[in-house]
Design a protein around this motif. Structure first.
Motif, mmCIF file in Angstrom:
data_model
loop_
_atom_site.group_PDB
_atom_site.id
_atom_site.type_symbol
_atom_site.label_atom_id
_atom_site.label_comp_id
_atom_site.label_asym_id
_atom_site.label_seq_id
_atom_site.Cartn_x
_atom_site.Cartn_y
_atom_site.Cartn_z
ATOM 1 N N ASP A 450 0.810 -1.217 0.000
ATOM 2 C CA ASP A 450 0.000 0.000 0.000
ATOM 3 C C ASP A 450 0.848 1.274 0.000
ATOM 4 N N LEU A 451 2.001 1.202 0.660
ATOM 5 C CA LEU A 451 2.833 2.396 0.797
ATOM 6 C C LEU A 451 3.329 2.909 -0.565
ATOM 7 N N VAL A 452 3.390 2.018 -1.556
ATOM 8 C CA VAL A 452 3.815 2.432 -2.899
ATOM 9 C C VAL A 452 2.679 2.220 -3.899
ATOM 10 N N GLY A 453 1.472 2.412 -3.416
ATOM 11 C CA GLY A 453 0.299 2.336 -4.292
ATOM 12 C C GLY A 453 0.098 0.958 -4.906
ATOM 13 N N ASN A 454 0.648 -0.061 -4.247
ATOM 14 C CA ASN A 454 0.586 -1.442 -4.753
ATOM 15 C C ASN A 454 1.238 -1.614 -6.128
ATOM 16 N N PHE A 455 2.195 -0.752 -6.415
ATOM 17 C CA PHE A 455 3.059 -0.930 -7.577
ATOM 18 C C PHE A 455 4.472 -1.176 -7.033
ATOM 19 N N PRO A 456 4.982 -2.399 -7.120
ATOM 20 C CA PRO A 456 6.310 -2.688 -6.568
ATOM 21 C C PRO A 456 7.353 -1.707 -7.106
ATOM 22 N N MET A 457 8.189 -1.220 -6.218
ATOM 23 C CA MET A 457 9.134 -0.183 -6.635
ATOM 24 C C MET A 457 10.516 -0.430 -6.033
ATOM 25 N N VAL A 458 11.539 -0.196 -6.834
ATOM 26 C CA VAL A 458 12.907 -0.295 -6.312
ATOM 27 C C VAL A 458 13.284 1.099 -5.808
ATOM 28 N N ILE A 459 13.510 1.175 -4.514
ATOM 29 C CA ILE A 459 13.674 2.499 -3.896
ATOM 30 C C ILE A 459 15.021 2.628 -3.197
ATOM 31 N N ASN A 460 15.666 3.768 -3.436
ATOM 32 C CA ASN A 460 16.852 4.127 -2.647
ATOM 33 C C ASN A 460 16.316 4.815 -1.399
ATOM 34 N N VAL A 461 16.500 4.193 -0.255
ATOM 35 C CA VAL A 461 15.917 4.753 0.964
ATOM 36 C C VAL A 461 16.622 6.064 1.311
ATOM 37 N N ARG A 462 15.848 7.043 1.659
ATOM 38 C CA ARG A 462 16.371 8.398 1.928
ATOM 39 C C ARG A 462 17.270 8.387 3.173
ATOM 40 N N PRO A 463 18.328 9.199 3.170
ATOM 41 C CA PRO A 463 19.188 9.271 4.359
ATOM 42 C C PRO A 463 18.428 9.903 5.532
ATOM 43 N N LEU A 464 18.898 9.629 6.736
ATOM 44 C CA LEU A 464 18.242 10.178 7.934
ATOM 45 C C LEU A 464 19.023 11.376 8.451
ATOM 46 N N GLU A 465 18.314 12.293 9.088
ATOM 47 C CA GLU A 465 19.012 13.461 9.669
ATOM 48 C C GLU A 465 19.411 13.174 11.110
ATOM 49 N N VAL A 466 18.999 12.037 11.621
ATOM 50 C CA VAL A 466 19.284 11.748 13.038
ATOM 51 C C VAL A 466 20.399 10.726 13.156
ATOM 52 N N GLN A 467 20.964 10.654 14.389
ATOM 53 C CA GLN A 467 22.021 9.670 14.631
ATOM 54 C C GLN A 467 21.392 8.285 14.671
ATOM 55 N N THR A 468 22.003 7.369 13.942
ATOM 56 C CA THR A 468 21.333 6.079 13.810
ATOM 57 C C THR A 468 21.979 4.967 14.617
#
Lengths: 483, 363
Positions: A450-468
């Motif tokens: 559902d998060l991608v409209g039920n269209f499978p997608m290859v995604i580069n996950v966005r960097p975080l601004e917080v300490q991980t």
């Protein structure tokens, strides 16, 4: 690009060298003059099987190794030959259709092979029908600098994040946690490696955020017996410490007696168990379990230091994450803590003191009883507990859970066994998963649901601004950085 | 001797590095013929067949086709030899043609030639083409290429063979002019005197070769010369060592002096131990002894795997058209000359469906 063949939901296209496409890209196959198009996703890129190519390559091989020379080619046929040799065969899956500029799932028609126009499609067109009420940036794709999604697609859903070690699972999980908090949602993280505790600190900052509350069992995560109640306490004894039925009935009697006497404390419980008239074996069983719970330090008689979840959520208002740091803790204590916490959260949700809650469980098989899996996925979901499981061992999650998952984020796997398990996801065919997932680089995932409209997608996950934290630690870190 | 070797090496080096290929720049007459013939077909349909590689023409058609009387061969007639290393440069020439499909009147064809040279144990090549052209059934013969109609009847097959011979002869002549004291290998025989292969051109080639002390050796993979339905190469079937059998006199006396002219001395030769035997023609005006010496030097200088010289093998590989070459040329014809591709009507398939025979029923 030209359509070559269609079989079932698979379509094969010829792609010429000047056309830039990769696995995971979406293409739009427009049906000539009609206002409709097929939406397809490329799942594999192969060399086109051109007649005579073997002979050509063998000839090239000879002339590259032992021969030197030149070609006098006045018509420049060699350039045409190069185009042929580099022509690729695209294997794509039909995912939907576009009818009058609206997405539809009617793919029962076939575009004209001669008149069809094939073009690369922006993935943003596929997610544009998601609500933008709680929009957030999930990452990017090769075709789009920003892939926006909507948090509502996580609401009430079951999610799985899986992939090999060091591929970026925790990174995505942290992105979702911080985004949910930012949008006012309550979150609980079951953190086995202590890697979420600094989520509240912005990069370069030493000031922790009040929105992320790290809790260490036995230190600042302690409960009073009154807060816990008999059913929760008994649940721990039965599920986490395997107390037999007979013994649990005796314990319930002891608890109620002390409650009536208004003297329910840990000390009073210990004494009551020791003095209660029952069979020695029952007494032994109760004492052994009680000692384990007492030693855990998770229970206190002091109401001032005891944690009241109800109060924490009420005080904090909207948007907070409780991070249960279970790093370096024995497995029994982890199980006790989780049992206790989930039981308490269920109470809060049942009594509508909490509207809903997002639970992020890292490597849940390390602390979650088998009996709880189904409970979380079905019953608790109806109460408002929405789980996200994060694991690098996909076989530790039951196949049924994969089939029920609403969103799944798969990072790289190369092992056939792992791929076989994750390919049971109901929302996507196994062929796509096997073709795309084994070649994903770190920080890139195949997002389905559902998060991608039920269209499978290859995604580069966005960097975080917080300490991980939590990134895999290396001994030869400097050398790796230089390289 | 050392001075001559240096000269020889220099000469082959010079022609290899001419910048316009081993045989020099393609004569403008070839290019003009190609352009004119194909420009006249602009916009026409080209009817193609799916398995175009099946149409590849045989590389060489011998003029002779006869069953010969031969008698017995005495073992003493067989000349066994040992390969002799030499500094003589070796160059080999081969050409190929392909019919890419049918036009309204004639065919669209392509031609390619390759010259391979061996210098200091290193093989170098120059490949000419593909040259794209059309041949029509009613086409006026192109005199500049030495193409004349046969008995007034123009036929694509005949014309195609002549176009190929024209390029082949030019390559052979250019290489022979460039080399000194070399071994020039050609595919086929030194038989001339047919309309496709005029004896004047062959005579000129051999004459040029002699003046530069080059030895022209023609090696034929498929000879039409047969003895009681068996190829003459069967005469050396039982010999395993490198050897030659001079069959020239026995063959020549069975043919009339005109029109076919055997301009080469005909041998059956096995050039490598346990290799295949081939028909080998060497310039007739060279003594048998020098012919044998030349062949010994060839086998000692070039690699002769399975009895076939490597230079000639590479020349064949480089000139041959593959199916992808055919596709590329068809695509070029479409892009540059506006020729429209159409699948040829499968007549047999239309008539007989799955009960037909031949390629048409397979596609």
């Amino acid at each position: 690009m030209k359509i070559l063949k269609k079989e079932g939901d698979s379509i094969q296209l010829l792609c010429f060298p000047d056309e830039d496409v990769e696995k995971g890209d979406y293409i739009l196959i427009r049906d000539g003059t009609k206002e409709r198009a097929l939406i397809s996703q490329i799942i594999d890129v192969q060399y086109a099987n051109i007649p005579g190519i073997l002979e050509d390559l063998l000839r090239d091989g000879i002339s590259e190794s032992s021969l030197t020379g030149e070609d006098v080619d006045p018509f420049r046929v060699s350039s045409q030959l190069e185009v042929l040799k580099d022509t690729r065969l695209l294997i794509a899956k039909i995912r939907g259709a576009m009818q009058n500029n609206r997405i539809s799932r009617d793919v029962s028609w076939l575009p004209s092979r001669i008149r069809a126009h094939v073009e690369v499609m922006s993935p943003n067109l596929l997610t544009r029908e998601l609500s933008d009420k709680h929009a957030f940036e999930l990452g990017s794709t090769r075709r789009s600098a920003v892939i926006a999604s909507d948090l509502s697609a996580l609401d009430g859903r079951l999610n799985i994040i899986t992939g090999r070690k060091g591929t970026g699972k925790s990174h995505l999980s942290k992105l979702l946690v911080t985004t949910l908090v930012k949008h006012g949602a309550p979150v609980v993280v079951l953190d086995v490696n202590g890697e979420y505790v600094n989520l509240g600190r912005m990069n370069g900052s030493t000031e922790p955020s009040t929105k992320i509350v790290p809790l260490i069992p036995g230190v600042n995560l302690r409960f009073s017996l009154a807060e816990i109640g008999l059913s929760t306490f008994l649940g721990i004894l039965v599920h986490a410490l395997s107390l037999p039925d007979n013994s649990s009935r005796v314990f319930a009697r002891i608890w109620r007696q002390l409650e009536e006497q208004n003297s329910l404390t840990m000390d009073a419980l210990r004494t009551a168990i020791a003095n209660f008239e029952c069979h020695e074996s029952i007494k032994d069983a109760l004492q052994a379990r009680f000692n384990t719970l007492d030693d855990s330090g998770i229970f206190t008689n002091d109401r001032k230091v005891a944690l009241s979840l109800d109060e924490v959520f009420r005080k904090q208002g909207s948007g907070m994450a409780l991070v249960i740091n279970m790093k370096n803790q024995p497995s029994t204590l982890r199980r006790i803590t989780v049992e206790l916490f989930i039981s308490k959260l269920t109470d809060l949700l049942s009594s509508h003191k909490l509207k809903g809650l997002f639970l992020f469980a890292e490597e849940a098989h390390l602390y979650l009883q088998e009996t709880y899996w189904d409970d979380i996925v079905t019953r608790m979901r109806h109460l408002g507990l929405f789980a996200t499981f994060i694991t690098n061992q996909p076989d530790t999650i039951d196949g049924g859970i994969y089939r029920q998952a609403d969103n799944i984020f798969i990072f790289n796997f190369s092992n056939e066994h792992d791929l076989e398990i994750v390919s049971k996801v109901a929302k996507l065919d196994g062929e796509t998963i096997r073709m795309i997932v084994r070649e994903l680089p770190p920080q890139r995932c195949l997002a389905v649901g559902d998060l991608v409209g039920n269209f499978p997608m290859v995604i580069n996950v966005r960097p975080l601004e917080v300490q991980t934290m939590g990134a895999t630690r290396y001994f030869f870190q400097d050398e790796i950085a230089v390289a | 001797m050392s001075h001559q070797s240096t000269t020889v090496q220099q000469s082959i080096s010079d022609f290899v590095h001419q910048g316009h290929g081993i045989a020099g720049e393609l004569p403008e007459r070839f290019l003009r013929f190609c352009r004119l013939s194909i420009e006249s077909k602009r916009g026409e349909f080209l009817y193609t067949e799916p398995n175009i590689t099946d149409q590849l023409l045989p590389n060489n058609c011998d003029a002779e086709c006869n069953s010969l009387e031969f008698g017995t061969v005495d073992d003493n007639e067989i000349i066994e030899f040992t390969p002799t290393p030499s500094c003589r440069p070796v160059a080999a020439i081969d050409t190929s043609t392909i019919r890419l499909g049918e036009l309204e009147d004639g065919s669209l064809c392509a031609l390619r030639g390759a010259v391979v040279s061996l210098e200091r144990k290193h093989y170098k090549y120059t490949r000419y083409g593909p040259l794209l052209f059309s041949l029509g059934n009613s086409m006026v013969a192109d005199r500049s290429l030495g193409i004349t109609s046969s008995n007034g009847v123009s036929n694509v097959e005949i014309l195609l063979r002549r176009v190929r011979n024209s390029l082949e002869r030019w390559l052979q002549l250019s290489v022979t002019r460039s080399l000194v004291s070399g071994l020039v290998l050609i595919d086929g025989s030194l038989t001339a005197g047919t309309p496709d292969n005029p004896s004047g051109e062959m005579e000129n080639l051999l004459d040029v070769a002699r003046r530069s002390e080059n030895l022209v050796i023609a090696i034929s993979k498929n000879t039409q010369l047969r003895i009681q339905d068996k190829s003459i190469t069967a005469l050396l079937e039982l010999n395993s060592e490198p050897c030659l059998l001079d069959v020239d006199k026995r063959i020549r006396r069975q043919f009339p002096a005109y029109p076919i002219q055997f301009m080469g001395r005909i041998f059956v030769g096995k050039l490598a131990r346990s290799g295949f035997p081939f028909r080998i023609d060497v310039d007739r005006r060279i003594s048998t002894e020098d012919c044998v010496t030349g062949i010994k030097q060839l086998t000692g200088t070039d690699i002769v795997d399975q009895g076939y010289p490597e230079t000639l093998r590479i020349a064949h590989i480089l000139s041959t058209f593959t199916a992808s070459d055919a596709l590329a040329i068809q695509s070029l014809a479409t892009a540059q000359f506006g020729i429209q591709l159409m699948p040829k009507l499968a007549l047999r398939r239309s008539l007989f469906g799955p009960f037909g025979t031949g390629w048409e029923t397979r596609y």
